[in-house]
Scaffold this motif. Structure first.
Motif, PDB file in Angstrom:
ATOM      1  N   GLU A  77      37.633  16.334  41.763  1.00 17.67           N
ATOM      2  CA  GLU A  77      37.201  15.025  42.241  1.00 17.67           C
ATOM      3  C   GLU A  77      36.820  14.116  41.074  1.00 17.67           C
ATOM      4  OE1 GLU A  77      34.180  15.398  45.203  1.00 17.67           O
ATOM      5  OE2 GLU A  77      35.331  16.854  46.398  1.00 17.67           O
ATOM      6  N   LYS A  78      36.701  14.713  39.900  1.00 16.09           N
ATOM      7  CA  LYS A  78      36.455  13.963  38.666  1.00 16.09           C
ATOM      8  C   LYS A  78      37.382  14.498  37.589  1.00 16.09           C
ATOM      9  CE  LYS A  78      32.720  11.191  39.234  1.00 16.09           C
ATOM     10  NZ  LYS A  78      32.617   9.781  38.803  1.00 16.09           N
ATOM     11  N   GLU A  79      37.808  13.619  36.697  1.00 18.94           N
ATOM     12  CA  GLU A  79      38.577  14.063  35.542  1.00 18.94           C
ATOM     13  C   GLU A  79      37.630  14.215  34.350  1.00 18.94           C
ATOM     14  OE1 GLU A  79      41.883  11.578  34.703  1.00 18.94           O
ATOM     15  OE2 GLU A  79      42.985  12.166  36.520  1.00 18.94           O
ATOM     16  N   LEU A  80      37.952  15.133  33.461  1.00 19.65           N
ATOM     17  CA  LEU A  80      37.120  15.379  32.296  1.00 19.65           C
ATOM     18  C   LEU A  80      37.920  15.050  31.037  1.00 19.65           C
ATOM     19  CD1 LEU A  80      34.511  16.392  31.021  1.00 19.65           C
ATOM     20  CD2 LEU A  80      35.389  18.731  31.209  1.00 19.65           C
ATOM     21  N   ASP A  81      37.473  14.017  30.344  1.00 20.77           N
ATOM     22  CA  ASP A  81      38.160  13.631  29.111  1.00 20.77           C
ATOM     23  C   ASP A  81      37.665  14.432  27.917  1.00 20.77           C
ATOM     24  OD1 ASP A  81      39.965  11.332  29.846  1.00 20.77           O
ATOM     25  OD2 ASP A  81      38.079  10.600  30.687  1.00 20.77           O
ATOM     26  N   ILE A  82      36.344  14.515  27.749  1.00 18.27           N
ATOM     27  CA  ILE A  82      35.785  15.205  26.583  1.00 18.27           C
ATOM     28  C   ILE A  82      34.747  16.227  27.038  1.00 18.27           C
ATOM     29  CG2 ILE A  82      34.557  14.948  24.397  1.00 18.27           C
ATOM     30  CD1 ILE A  82      35.514  12.047  24.306  1.00 18.27           C
ATOM     31  N   LEU A  83      34.964  17.470  26.676  1.00 16.11           N
ATOM     32  CA  LEU A  83      33.972  18.518  26.881  1.00 16.11           C
ATOM     33  C   LEU A  83      33.337  18.825  25.538  1.00 16.11           C
ATOM     34  CD1 LEU A  83      32.563  20.807  28.502  1.00 16.11           C
ATOM     35  CD2 LEU A  83      34.498  22.278  27.847  1.00 16.11           C
ATOM     36  N   ILE A  84      32.020  18.696  25.446  1.00 15.56           N
ATOM     37  CA  ILE A  84      31.286  19.052  24.230  1.00 15.56           C
ATOM     38  C   ILE A  84      30.452  20.291  24.513  1.00 15.56           C
ATOM     39  CG2 ILE A  84      29.429  18.386  22.653  1.00 15.56           C
ATOM     40  CD1 ILE A  84      30.401  15.566  22.746  1.00 15.56           C
ATOM     41  N   VAL A  85      30.642  21.301  23.685  1.00 16.58           N
ATOM     42  CA  VAL A  85      29.845  22.523  23.792  1.00 16.58           C
ATOM     43  C   VAL A  85      28.951  22.605  22.564  1.00 16.58           C
ATOM     44  CG1 VAL A  85      29.861  25.027  23.964  1.00 16.58           C
ATOM     45  CG2 VAL A  85      31.644  23.688  25.118  1.00 16.58           C
ATOM     46  N   GLU A  86      27.657  22.664  22.799  1.00 18.15           N
ATOM     47  CA  GLU A  86      26.664  22.809  21.735  1.00 18.15           C
ATOM     48  C   GLU A  86      26.075  24.209  21.825  1.00 18.15           C
ATOM     49  OE1 GLU A  86      22.401  20.788  20.278  1.00 18.15           O
ATOM     50  OE2 GLU A  86      23.270  20.255  22.221  1.00 18.15           O
ATOM     51  N   GLY A  87      26.159  24.971  20.751  1.00 17.48           N
ATOM     52  CA  GLY A  87      25.595  26.319  20.760  1.00 17.48           C
ATOM     53  C   GLY A  87      26.664  27.395  20.885  1.00 17.48           C
ATOM     54  N   ALA A  88      26.292  28.603  20.499  1.00 12.05           N
ATOM     55  CA  ALA A  88      27.201  29.743  20.513  1.00 12.05           C
ATOM     56  C   ALA A  88      27.407  30.253  21.942  1.00 12.05           C
ATOM     57  CB  ALA A  88      26.649  30.852  19.620  1.00 12.05           C
ATOM     58  N   ILE A  89      28.452  31.075  22.074  1.00  9.05           N
ATOM     59  CA  ILE A  89      28.802  31.644  23.380  1.00  9.05           C
ATOM     60  C   ILE A  89      28.487  33.129  23.388  1.00  9.05           C
ATOM     61  CG2 ILE A  89      30.611  31.955  25.094  1.00  9.05           C
ATOM     62  CD1 ILE A  89      30.072  29.038  24.458  1.00  9.05           C
ATOM     63  N   GLY A  90      27.704  33.558  24.367  1.00 12.11           N
ATOM     64  CA  GLY A  90      27.377  34.970  24.501  1.00 12.11           C
ATOM     65  C   GLY A  90      27.249  35.352  25.962  1.00 12.11           C
ATOM     66  N   LYS A  91      27.193  36.638  26.222  1.00 15.46           N
ATOM     67  CA  LYS A  91      26.987  37.105  27.591  1.00 15.46           C
ATOM     68  C   LYS A  91      25.638  36.599  28.083  1.00 15.46           C
ATOM     69  CE  LYS A  91      29.811  41.285  27.194  1.00 15.46           C
ATOM     70  NZ  LYS A  91      29.837  42.765  27.281  1.00 15.46           N
ATOM     71  N   SER A  92      25.610  36.156  29.329  1.00 16.58           N
ATOM     72  CA  SER A  92      24.385  35.540  29.837  1.00 16.58           C
ATOM     73  C   SER A  92      24.231  35.826  31.321  1.00 16.58           C
ATOM     74  CB  SER A  92      24.441  34.020  29.600  1.00 16.58           C
ATOM     75  OG  SER A  92      23.368  33.371  30.225  1.00 16.58           O
ATOM     76  N   ILE A  93      22.967  35.928  31.760  1.00 13.55           N
ATOM     77  CA  ILE A  93      22.707  36.083  33.199  1.00 13.55           C
ATOM     78  C   ILE A  93      22.777  34.726  33.900  1.00 13.55           C
ATOM     79  CG2 ILE A  93      21.267  38.123  32.868  1.00 13.55           C
ATOM     80  CD1 ILE A  93      18.816  36.320  33.176  1.00 13.55           C
ATOM     81  N   ARG A  94      22.890  33.677  33.104  1.00 12.03           N
ATOM     82  CA  ARG A  94      22.954  32.327  33.654  1.00 12.03           C
ATOM     83  C   ARG A  94      24.274  32.117  34.384  1.00 12.03           C
ATOM     84  NH1 ARG A  94      23.393  27.066  29.700  1.00 12.03           N
ATOM     85  NH2 ARG A  94      23.329  25.425  31.280  1.00 12.03           N
ATOM     86  N   HIS A  95      24.203  31.576  35.590  1.00 12.20           N
ATOM     87  CA  HIS A  95      25.401  31.284  36.368  1.00 12.20           C
ATOM     88  C   HIS A  95      25.414  29.818  36.773  1.00 12.20           C
ATOM     89  CE1 HIS A  95      25.917  35.609  36.494  1.00 12.20           C
ATOM     90  NE2 HIS A  95      27.096  35.424  37.057  1.00 12.20           N
ATOM     91  N   ILE A  96      26.597  29.225  36.730  1.00 14.27           N
ATOM     92  CA  ILE A  96      26.794  27.821  37.107  1.00 14.27           C
ATOM     93  C   ILE A  96      27.902  27.777  38.143  1.00 14.27           C
ATOM     94  CG2 ILE A  96      27.418  25.518  36.282  1.00 14.27           C
ATOM     95  CD1 ILE A  96      26.501  26.500  33.468  1.00 14.27           C
ATOM     96  N   CYS A  97      27.569  27.316  39.315  1.00 16.68           N
ATOM     97  CA  CYS A  97      28.532  27.294  40.424  1.00 16.68           C
ATOM     98  C   CYS A  97      29.157  28.672  40.628  1.00 16.68           C
ATOM     99  CB  CYS A  97      29.612  26.251  40.187  1.00 16.68           C
ATOM    100  SG  CYS A  97      29.007  24.554  40.182  1.00 16.68           S
ATOM    101  N   SER A  98      28.321  29.693  40.604  1.00 14.77           N
ATOM    102  CA  SER A  98      28.706  31.093  40.826  1.00 14.77           C
ATOM    103  C   SER A  98      29.565  31.681  39.717  1.00 14.77           C
ATOM    104  CB  SER A  98      29.446  31.243  42.173  1.00 14.77           C
ATOM    105  OG  SER A  98      28.620  30.829  43.229  1.00 14.77           O
ATOM    106  N   HIS A  99      29.728  30.963  38.618  1.00 11.62           N
ATOM    107  CA  HIS A  99      30.488  31.473  37.475  1.00 11.62           C
ATOM    108  C   HIS A  99      29.535  31.787  36.328  1.00 11.62           C
ATOM    109  CE1 HIS A  99      34.541  30.504  38.996  1.00 11.62           C
ATOM    110  NE2 HIS A  99      33.991  29.422  39.521  1.00 11.62           N
ATOM    111  N   SER A 100      29.857  32.822  35.552  1.00 13.33           N
ATOM    112  CA  SER A 100      29.081  33.103  34.351  1.00 13.33           C
ATOM    113  C   SER A 100      29.269  31.950  33.368  1.00 13.33           C
ATOM    114  CB  SER A 100      29.536  34.412  33.710  1.00 13.33           C
ATOM    115  OG  SER A 100      30.858  34.269  33.194  1.00 13.33           O
ATOM    116  N   PHE A 101      28.326  31.839  32.435  1.00 14.67           N
ATOM    117  CA  PHE A 101      28.422  30.739  31.483  1.00 14.67           C
ATOM    118  C   PHE A 101      29.730  30.785  30.680  1.00 14.67           C
ATOM    119  CE2 PHE A 101      27.718  28.726  27.354  1.00 14.67           C
ATOM    120  CZ  PHE A 101      27.345  27.456  27.759  1.00 14.67           C
ATOM    121  N   PRO A 102      30.118  31.931  30.091  1.00 14.33           N
ATOM    122  CA  PRO A 102      31.393  31.951  29.357  1.00 14.33           C
ATOM    123  C   PRO A 102      32.581  31.561  30.237  1.00 14.33           C
ATOM    124  CG  PRO A 102      30.105  33.889  28.818  1.00 14.33           C
ATOM    125  CD  PRO A 102      29.415  33.221  29.972  1.00 14.33           C
TER     126      PRO A 102
END
Length: 293
Positions: free
Chosen positions: A54-79
């Protein structure tokens, strides 16, 4: 209006602070920020709209390293959500040394990576062959933190779909083709091998004793000054090489020596050439460089 989503992994937030120091406020008139950690918007809701297209994404900025996490966003793991968003974005930007190469977090955990690199190898989350919708690999704005002018340059260039030429570590060449050494006010001391013995002085080169990585680090810190005023070397503090894949190193404020020579020589200088030039320089050092300014 172009869209941008900013998401944080393992981060101290320094690149966000650098971004807030950016003087080009007119940039915000050209871009719709779907989410930033300091915004009053919901990350879940913003991601949900993107997942539903429903939205287009032109620029994705990721700040910080990527690691295994218990954090979930919209039922997906962070990675996993980073992978999904990266596949939908026109451009993907790794902001800061941790997002670019893994940084301090990857030093202590083999499962932590940058977006496309892990240190100098293509061992990051998205893999060596990743290309965004614009056919770019991840654009690495390395630094701890990245300079606000570098952030502005990359974002504004992407908003206008300008070509950004990248180096071997996916850093924009217009920013990282220089060495920190270029533009350093201490270069004459460097050339004549006049050494500084303590921090905070105006005189002497910081390379031989105090760990300065200026001759080995790709950045424009002494050409594009911080806050338009200064840089580390201008206030008597050594460059610590924070834009490179091996940052941070141990004993960063001390030059490691081997048989009386710096273990790591300036880029492009042979050991034989360094010994020869050092001997000549020390023999003929101008007296004025031996005195206080």
């Amino acid at each position: 209006m172009k869209t941008l989503l900013w998401i944080q992994g393992l981060s101290c937030g320094a690149n966000t602070q650098s971004f807030l120091c950016m003087e080009h406020q007119h940039l915000f008139e050209k871009i719709a920020i779907l989410y930033h950690p300091l915004s009053d918007k919901s990350l879940e809701e913003s991601v949900r709209l993107l997942l539903k297209d429903e939205k287009e994404l032109d620029i994705l900025i990721v700040e910080g390293a990527i690691g295994k996490s218990i954090r979930h966003i919209c039922s997906h793991s962070f990675p996993n959500i980073v992978k999904i968003l990266s596949s939908k974005a026109k451009y993907v930007v790794a902001l800061g040394d941790c997002a670019s190469f893994g940084g301090v977090h990857a030093k202590s955990n083999i499962h932590i990576t940058g977006l496309q690199f892990r240190f100098k190898e293509f061992g990051g989350l998205l893999g060596k062959t990743f290309l965004s919708k614009s056919s770019y690999p991840v654009i690495n704005i390395a630094g701890c933190p990245a300079h606000p002018e570098w952030i502005f340059y990359v974002i504004s260039s992407l908003l206008e779909d300008k070509n950004i030429e990248l180096d071997e570590f996916n850093r924009p060449k217009d920013i990282f083709k220089y060495l920190t050494h270029n533009g350093c006010l201490r270069n004459e001391y460097f050339e004549w091998k006049v050494e500084s013995k303590e921090f905070g002085t105006k005189e002497g080169c910081l390379f031989y004793e105090l760990g300065c990585r200026g001759p080995l680090t790709h950045s424009s810190c002494n050409k594009i000054l911080w806050n338009g005023v200064s840089s580390k070397t201008r206030v008597g503090t050594p460059c610590v090489g924070c834009t490179e894949f091996d940052f941070p190193r141990e004993n960063m404020l001390k030059t490691e020596q081997m048989m009386g020579l710096p273990k790591d020589l300036p880029i492009g200088v042979s050991k034989r050439g360094y010994i020869l030039l050092s001997g000549i320089a020390k023999t003929f050092t101008p007296d004025r460089l031996k005195n206080k300014l």
